[in-house]
Design an enzyme around this catalytic site. Structure first.
Site, PDB file in Angstrom:
ATOM      1  N   CYS A 160     -47.692  28.371  -5.384  1.00 46.21           N
ATOM      2  CA  CYS A 160     -46.588  27.373  -7.326  1.00 46.21           C
ATOM      3  C   CYS A 160     -45.423  28.190  -6.782  1.00 46.21           C
ATOM      4  CB  CYS A 160     -47.412  28.587  -8.281  1.00 46.21           C
ATOM      5  SG  CYS A 160     -46.192  28.207 -10.175  1.00 46.21           S
TER       6      CYS A 160
ATOM      7  N   CYS B 232     -41.757  21.089  -6.822  1.00 40.69           N
ATOM      8  CA  CYS B 232     -43.506  22.401  -7.770  1.00 40.69           C
ATOM      9  C   CYS B 232     -44.112  21.096  -7.494  1.00 40.69           C
ATOM     10  CB  CYS B 232     -42.729  21.951  -9.361  1.00 40.69           C
ATOM     11  SG  CYS B 232     -44.428  21.477 -10.659  1.00 40.69           S
TER      12      CYS B 232
ATOM     13  N   HIS C 190     -46.854  20.843  -8.203  1.00 37.14           N
ATOM     14  CA  HIS C 190     -47.911  20.019  -9.066  1.00 37.14           C
ATOM     15  C   HIS C 190     -47.228  18.221  -8.624  1.00 37.14           C
ATOM     16  CE1 HIS C 190     -49.478  22.840 -11.769  1.00 37.14           C
ATOM     17  NE2 HIS C 190     -50.054  21.897 -13.165  1.00 37.14           N
TER      18      HIS C 190
END
Ligand code: DGL
Length: 265
Positions: free
Chosen positions: A75, A185, A187
């Protein structure tokens, strides 16, 4: 000293860090892994540094209880806010992930790069330090990907809302003549097909997954922690929220020995 068969631990604010986990599995298929999706607390990107550190401590303790030999902080927000704290307070090796603006700065021809990341990453002192270290003829267009993590966590990866948000964030970058887009990021690699549709073929999309996998291998090697057994690797993925989203992103059917565990932590 840790046993080489102990797992590599991963944590993220949710399901996004599986984009990193997949890169590590591809490079190190013999390694056992434990992945922690703290989806209950996602997004981390809007939280204070102290709150992010507290969550990282909780995640680290969980993985250490399971005897992980190395921890990948999968992360950007957690790394840029908490990695110094973690390294100062634990002896286990940590691998962090930071937005790849340095490689992007080397590649750009228009001298303009875009970065999409969370507020927590873009406001961190680590990110500020890295961006200041770039040559001053490079322009960085920083954009907070507000709402993107929430949509991914709620299973709305391919929704109209997602396309609208991505257009809002990416069109101004295109107008400013970026030729490289950094995904800051973990994601966001799951959004690459939609991002491609918007930015076309000419823009380089850069994420840090492969570099993190290589660094993981290097640090395991340096610490004599590489798993050299020929046993089938075991993978456990924990989530404290809806495991369907995790299941949809991680095709565990391809893995011989894996399970997704619903656990409150
Ligand atoms: N995957 C996290 C990152 O790389 C998402 C952060 C968030 O939860 O806001 O930054």
């Amino acid at each position: 000293m840790a046993n080489t068969e102990n797992a590599i631990g991963f944590f993220d604010s949710g399901v996004g860090g599986t984009s990193i986990w997949k890169e590590v599995l591809a490079l190190l298929p013999q390694e056992n892994t434990i992945y922690l999706a703290d989806s209950k607390n996602a997004p981390y990107g809007n939280k204070s540094t102290n709150k992010i550190i507290d969550l990282c401590v909780k995640n680290t303790n969980f993985l250490l209880q399971k005897k992980c030999k190395l921890i990948v902080v999968a992360c950007n927000t957690a790394t840029t806010n908490a990695i110094d704290y973690l390294r100062a307070n634990y002896t286990v090796p940590f691998i962090g992930i930071e937005p790849a603006i340095k490689p992007a700065a080397l590649l750009t021809k228009t001298k303009t790069i875009g970065i999409l990341a969370t507020k927590g990453t873009l406001n961190s002192s680590l990110f500020e330090k890295t961006s200041k270290s770039l040559k001053n003829d490079i322009t960085i267009i920083e954009t907070i990907g507000k709402g993107l993590v929430e949509l991914i966590e709620s299973g709305k990866l391919n929704s109209k809302e997602m396309t609208n948000l991505l257009n809002t964030y990416l069109q101004p970058m295109l107008k400013n003549n970026i030729d490289s887009l950094v995904l800051g990021c973990t994601h966001y690699p799951y959004l690459i097909p939609q991002i491609r549709t918007i930015v076309g073929d000419k823009i380089k999309i850069i994420d840090s997954g492969e570099a993190v996998a290589k660094q993981t291998k290097n640090i395991l090697t340096e610490n004599n922690l590489l798993n050299t057994t020929t046993k089938i690797a075991k993978h456990q993925l924990y989530s404290n929220m809806n495991t369907d989203v995790l299941k949809a992103l991680v095709n565990t059917t391809k893995l011989k020995n894996s399970n997704i565990i619903d656990q409150n932590f």
